[in-house]
Design an enzyme around this catalytic site. Structure first.
Site, PDB file in Angstrom:
ATOM      1  N   ASP A 190      -5.774  14.263   7.141  1.00  0.00           N
ATOM      2  CA  ASP A 190      -5.485  13.702   5.784  1.00  0.00           C
ATOM      3  C   ASP A 190      -6.687  13.022   5.088  1.00  0.00           C
ATOM      4  O   ASP A 190      -6.970  13.350   4.013  1.00  0.00           O
ATOM      5  CB  ASP A 190      -4.338  12.475   6.125  1.00  0.00           C
ATOM      6  CG  ASP A 190      -3.100  13.142   6.493  1.00  0.00           C
ATOM      7  OD1 ASP A 190      -3.007  14.332   6.713  1.00  0.00           O
ATOM      8  OD2 ASP A 190      -2.216  12.309   6.440  1.00  0.00           O
ATOM      9  N   ARG A 246      -5.096  -4.401   8.747  1.00  0.00           N
ATOM     10  CA  ARG A 246      -5.403  -3.894   7.567  1.00  0.00           C
ATOM     11  C   ARG A 246      -6.478  -4.737   6.811  1.00  0.00           C
ATOM     12  O   ARG A 246      -7.378  -4.264   5.968  1.00  0.00           O
ATOM     13  CB  ARG A 246      -4.104  -3.681   6.777  1.00  0.00           C
ATOM     14  CG  ARG A 246      -3.335  -2.654   7.255  1.00  0.00           C
ATOM     15  CD  ARG A 246      -3.964  -1.449   7.594  1.00  0.00           C
ATOM     16  NE  ARG A 246      -3.004  -0.468   8.122  1.00  0.00           N
ATOM     17  CZ  ARG A 246      -3.576   0.366   9.177  1.00  0.00           C
ATOM     18  NH1 ARG A 246      -4.533   0.227   9.844  1.00  0.00           N
ATOM     19  NH2 ARG A 246      -2.623   1.578   9.527  1.00  0.00           N
ATOM     20  N   ASP A 253       1.329  -0.309   3.947  1.00  0.00           N
ATOM     21  CA  ASP A 253      -0.025  -0.288   4.124  1.00  0.00           C
ATOM     22  C   ASP A 253      -0.831  -0.114   2.854  1.00  0.00           C
ATOM     23  O   ASP A 253      -1.745  -0.675   2.506  1.00  0.00           O
ATOM     24  CB  ASP A 253      -0.562   1.012   5.263  1.00  0.00           C
ATOM     25  CG  ASP A 253      -0.571   0.591   6.507  1.00  0.00           C
ATOM     26  OD1 ASP A 253      -0.328  -0.643   6.989  1.00  0.00           O
ATOM     27  OD2 ASP A 253      -0.575   1.466   7.430  1.00  0.00           O
ATOM     28  N   SER A 312       4.190  10.121  13.654  1.00  0.00           N
ATOM     29  CA  SER A 312       2.791   9.682  13.442  1.00  0.00           C
ATOM     30  C   SER A 312       2.550   8.443  14.414  1.00  0.00           C
ATOM     31  O   SER A 312       3.321   7.884  14.517  1.00  0.00           O
ATOM     32  CB  SER A 312       2.674   9.446  11.840  1.00  0.00           C
ATOM     33  OG  SER A 312       3.695   8.224  11.565  1.00  0.00           O
TER      34      SER A 312
END
Length: 410
Positions: free
Chosen positions: A18, A100, A129, A183
């Site tokens: 990705d 994050r 996110d 994922s």
């Protein structure tokens, strides 16, 4: 495009399919220079391949940043959050959420260092996110340009991603060509799995999903007992051996994994408005959470503890939603840290087949007084007769309400 075209972009880069596609897409779509940033947060992957892949895709060596952030992550983000005993919706230990703001902070630092005028991330348009990254970016650099490819491009399937990769000579490992069954996001605090085979909340997660813990039923039949020392609310030692923050959490992860501790199958409410199902593994964090509550139980005053507990859901929500750098989170942190000044001592913990049990706690600042609580007669500063007046005062409004009900029948 309505978005201002950037000249240089700092991309949060893992080296996977990705973000490699995103890297090339940024170059071809915006014609901009790309700077890659890869963070080691203890996800357990080799990071040098990300450097080689970035170089292969034309990134200059001086524009490739790889940083070991494990100690900073645990010391400055995980531990402050654990001082708050934060649980989102009463269960989730916020392992993805807390990573994050650190990644975002480092991206902005690198943007300033390299003169970049934009940052980019690989979060999708349905998840939390994207919010967490972008709130953090704006909190630190209010005029930064943000590029979120998943909200802009038409590469809406894995097939299209693979076609784009092949068209632009982006190398793809053979084991990455097939559709992943779910994922995964991981760091030193936890791993989370979602999507595909996990999307039906009524289907039990297959055992292959679990990567950080053995099944509780496969854990040893003999309990493991350890001690954890705390200073001002933070763990500093296991079994008397002082360890750095990241090393200590890694050790707790090993102990938790071996005893089947830290699994959570959760349906949660995302900030963007939908429900999602995730499988979380937080072995060391689960032990730490229980142990921290154990040392607080003898060192915090009742009203201080109850106030702190009442604020915890709000604190957890702020972390989950992405408001780490917001003033309200910082205000709550100041209150929480004030409460931890005397949260120092040792907790004994038993680990057994998925369970964490506090079996002992001691502190030089303990508020526990054996003479006050004993059933035996002793020289204590407590007169049983005082309880009568205490009860009557607290019952006054209840007696008044009962008298009115008796009089009016209402």
């Amino acid at each position: 495009m309505t978005k201002k075209s950037p000249k240089k972009v700092v991309l949060a880069y893992s080296g996977g399919l990705d973000t490699s596609v995103i890297l090339k897409w940024l170059q071809t779509t915006y014609g901009c220079e790309v700077v890659t940033f890869t963070a080691d947060l203890g996800q357990g992957e080799e990071l040098e391949p990300a450097r080689k892949k970035a170089e292969l895709l034309g990134i200059k060596p001086e524009n490739i940043f790889i940083e070991d952030l494990r100690e900073e992550f645990v010391r400055d983000f995980v531990f402050p959050m654990f001082r708050a005993n934060a649980l989102y919706e009463g269960q989730y230990l916020l392992g993805t959420s807390i990573a994050r703001p650190l990644i975002s902070k480092k991206q902005i630092d690198i943007a300033r260092k390299t003169g970049a005028d934009a940052v980019a991330h690989g979060a999708t348009g349905k998840g939390n996110d994207q919010v967490r990254f972008e709130l953090a970016y704006y909190a630190m650099e209010p005029d930064i340009t943000i590029i979120a490819p998943w909200r802009e491009w038409d590469l809406t399937s894995r097939t299209k991603l693979l076609e784009f990769a092949e068209a632009h000579q982006i190398p793809i490992a053979k084991d990455k060509r097939g559709e992943a069954p779910f994922s995964v996001d991981a760091n030193l605090l936890h791993s989370s799995s979602e999507g595909k085979v996990l999307e039906d909340p009524n289907d039990a997660a297959p055992e292959l999903v679990y990567q950080r813990t053995i099944a509780p039923e496969d854990a040893p039949d003999k309990a493991t007992e350890i001690t954890i020392d705390f200073e001002k609310g933070d763990p500093v030692a296991i079994d008397g051996a002082r360890l750095s923050p990241a090393t200590l959490l890694a050790k707790l992860n090993e102990l938790g994994k071996a005893n089947g501790i830290g699994r959570l199958d959760l349906v949660e409410n995302r900030f963007v408005g939908m429900k999602s199902r995730g499988i979380y593994e937080t072995p060391g964090g689960t032990i730490l959470h229980k142990a921290h509550r154990g040392i607080e139980s003898i060192t915090l005053d009742r009203e201080a503890l109850h106030l702190k507990e009442s604020l915890m859901p709000k604190y957890a929500e702020l972390v989950y939603y992405g408001f780490w750098f917001a003033p309200e989170r910082e205000m709550l942190q100041a209150l929480i840290d004030k409460s931890q000044e005397l949260v120092t001592g040792q907790v004994r913990v038993k680990l057994y087949k998925g369970n964490v049990e506090v079996t002992g706690r001691t502190s030089p600042y303990s508020l526990y007084d054996k003479e006050l609580v004993t059933f035996e007669e002793g020289a204590v500063a407590y007169d049983h007769r005082d309880a009568e007046g205490f009860i009557k005062l607290n019952a006054l409004r209840l007696r008044t309400l009962a008298a009115r009900k008796k009089k009016t029948g209402l």
